[in-house]
Design a protein around this motif. Sequence first.
Motif, mmCIF file in Angstrom:
data_model
loop_
_atom_site.group_PDB
_atom_site.id
_atom_site.type_symbol
_atom_site.label_atom_id
_atom_site.label_comp_id
_atom_site.label_asym_id
_atom_site.label_seq_id
_atom_site.Cartn_x
_atom_site.Cartn_y
_atom_site.Cartn_z
ATOM 1 N N ARG A 70 46.287 37.166 30.685
ATOM 2 C CA ARG A 70 46.815 35.834 30.409
ATOM 3 C C ARG A 70 45.777 34.729 30.536
ATOM 4 N NH1 ARG A 70 51.346 35.163 34.429
ATOM 5 N NH2 ARG A 70 50.053 36.635 35.602
ATOM 6 N N ALA A 71 44.834 34.855 31.470
ATOM 7 C CA ALA A 71 43.792 33.834 31.560
ATOM 8 C C ALA A 71 42.949 33.818 30.289
ATOM 9 C CB ALA A 71 42.916 34.077 32.784
ATOM 10 N N LEU A 72 42.670 34.987 29.752
ATOM 11 C CA LEU A 72 41.908 35.068 28.513
ATOM 12 C C LEU A 72 42.712 34.472 27.355
ATOM 13 C CD1 LEU A 72 39.347 36.002 27.089
ATOM 14 C CD2 LEU A 72 40.399 38.273 26.829
ATOM 15 N N PHE A 73 44.014 34.729 27.308
ATOM 16 C CA PHE A 73 44.874 34.136 26.284
ATOM 17 C C PHE A 73 44.845 32.613 26.394
ATOM 18 C CE2 PHE A 73 48.792 32.435 24.603
ATOM 19 C CZ PHE A 73 49.035 33.183 23.463
ATOM 20 N N ALA A 74 44.956 32.098 27.615
ATOM 21 C CA ALA A 74 44.976 30.649 27.816
ATOM 22 C C ALA A 74 43.667 30.018 27.370
ATOM 23 C CB ALA A 74 45.251 30.330 29.286
ATOM 24 N N ARG A 75 42.552 30.628 27.744
ATOM 25 C CA ARG A 75 41.260 30.064 27.347
ATOM 26 C C ARG A 75 41.072 30.123 25.830
ATOM 27 N NH1 ARG A 75 35.578 32.998 28.437
ATOM 28 N NH2 ARG A 75 36.447 34.215 26.717
ATOM 29 N N VAL A 166 46.074 42.447 39.203
ATOM 30 C CA VAL A 166 45.691 41.056 38.998
ATOM 31 C C VAL A 166 44.400 40.968 38.183
ATOM 32 C CG1 VAL A 166 45.015 38.917 40.171
ATOM 33 C CG2 VAL A 166 46.793 40.379 41.160
ATOM 34 N N THR A 167 43.506 41.920 38.383
ATOM 35 C CA THR A 167 42.137 41.815 37.889
ATOM 36 C C THR A 167 42.046 41.494 36.415
ATOM 37 O OG1 THR A 167 41.632 43.532 39.524
ATOM 38 C CG2 THR A 167 39.874 42.924 38.003
ATOM 39 N N ALA A 168 42.740 42.259 35.570
ATOM 40 C CA ALA A 168 42.645 42.022 34.129
ATOM 41 C C ALA A 168 43.222 40.664 33.753
ATOM 42 C CB ALA A 168 43.365 43.130 33.364
ATOM 43 N N ASP A 169 44.213 40.199 34.498
ATOM 44 C CA ASP A 169 44.868 38.938 34.181
ATOM 45 C C ASP A 169 43.964 37.728 34.415
ATOM 46 O OD1 ASP A 169 47.326 38.704 32.973
ATOM 47 O OD2 ASP A 169 48.475 38.656 34.832
ATOM 48 N N VAL A 170 42.920 37.871 35.223
ATOM 49 C CA VAL A 170 42.099 36.716 35.592
ATOM 50 C C VAL A 170 40.667 36.822 35.081
ATOM 51 C CG1 VAL A 170 43.511 36.277 37.638
ATOM 52 C CG2 VAL A 170 41.440 37.674 37.851
ATOM 53 N N THR A 171 40.352 37.859 34.286
ATOM 54 C CA THR A 171 38.986 38.060 33.819
ATOM 55 C C THR A 171 38.949 38.165 32.297
ATOM 56 O OG1 THR A 171 39.179 40.475 34.042
ATOM 57 C CG2 THR A 171 38.295 39.262 35.936
ATOM 58 N N ASP A 172 37.730 38.113 31.743
ATOM 59 C CA ASP A 172 37.570 38.327 30.306
ATOM 60 C C ASP A 172 37.239 39.785 30.030
ATOM 61 O OD1 ASP A 172 34.890 38.681 30.940
ATOM 62 O OD2 ASP A 172 34.232 36.771 30.079
ATOM 63 N N GLU A 173 36.871 40.088 28.776
ATOM 64 C CA GLU A 173 36.621 41.482 28.397
ATOM 65 C C GLU A 173 35.452 42.096 29.157
ATOM 66 O OE1 GLU A 173 37.665 39.220 24.506
ATOM 67 O OE2 GLU A 173 36.552 38.859 26.368
ATOM 68 N N LEU A 179 39.120 32.170 36.193
ATOM 69 C CA LEU A 179 39.714 31.107 36.988
ATOM 70 C C LEU A 179 38.659 30.457 37.862
ATOM 71 C CD1 LEU A 179 43.128 32.680 38.078
ATOM 72 C CD2 LEU A 179 42.535 31.440 35.982
ATOM 73 N N SER A 180 38.843 29.181 38.131
ATOM 74 C CA SER A 180 37.882 28.475 38.980
ATOM 75 C C SER A 180 38.142 28.719 40.460
ATOM 76 C CB SER A 180 37.926 26.971 38.696
ATOM 77 O OG SER A 180 39.223 26.442 38.973
ATOM 78 N N HIS A 181 39.383 29.048 40.810
ATOM 79 C CA HIS A 181 39.747 29.228 42.214
ATOM 80 C C HIS A 181 40.734 30.391 42.363
ATOM 81 C CE1 HIS A 181 38.659 24.931 42.017
ATOM 82 N NE2 HIS A 181 38.343 25.029 43.290
#
Length: 261
Positions: A70-75, A166-173, A179-181
């Motif tokens: 999801r972080a990658l989707f958001a970015r 959590v890991t995949a949700d907060v990182t890129d490929e 995430l900043s924090h």
Amino acid sequence: MTHSDGQKPPFFWLHIKKCGGGTIRRMLQPHYVLAERTARPVNFIQSPPAAWNDILNNFRVPLGAYQFRRALFARTYLYPQTWEAMPRIAFLRPPVERAVSAFHYLALPRGGERSFVQHLRETRTDIPTEDGPLFDAFLDLVQEARRSENIYRPVNLHFTTHTAPVTADVTDEAGTLLLSHLFRLEALEPVVAGMFESLGLPPPDNRPQRVNQADAATRYTPSPAQRRRIEQLYPGDCELFDRARTRYEPPLPAPTEVRYA
């Protein structure tokens, strides 16, 4: 200024399941804008940008290959121009504690979603009745979900979402943290207050009452072997939690160049 008043959101919060989501969502309002989540869930193109963060945090909204990224989707799709400029936060619990919380939560039907115990009754003849063997069966299903390419198996999307790493949700490929924090959930109140102060926002109105605190008398305690198995299922999450902070500092101008397997 709230998200709905400005051209960009003041922050981005990624809701990690079984990590105080309801409490955090209340504390972040009104700057975190709520969208319809259950009866008639809305999607991005029919909603104002103010609601996009909450829509992304709704597991019922399909994201295709980005379902657990999801972080990658958001970015990539939601905030490509403002991503680096805003705080991008998530709150974490120890992986073992999160797994135990998910075990108790997913053992019962929730919001019309079938429980993993119901799934076991439909697919097995020897259903464990004690927490120890039942927790082993729960971890078997977590491992099966991890191996499956189908996000609805072995139980349903509700189960898969609440047990996803959590890991995949907060990182890129490449495994770089987006995430900043990352914060420990135990520091929720001072972290939110510090972030609001840094952004020039009024202090949060809603103080946390209880944050994922189950009755200690009924909470299952995993055996040493089960704890090791959880750590093997969530190695990246263990590392993320070890690095999670307990106080807010303004974000760096670029994502942390730490990579996770």
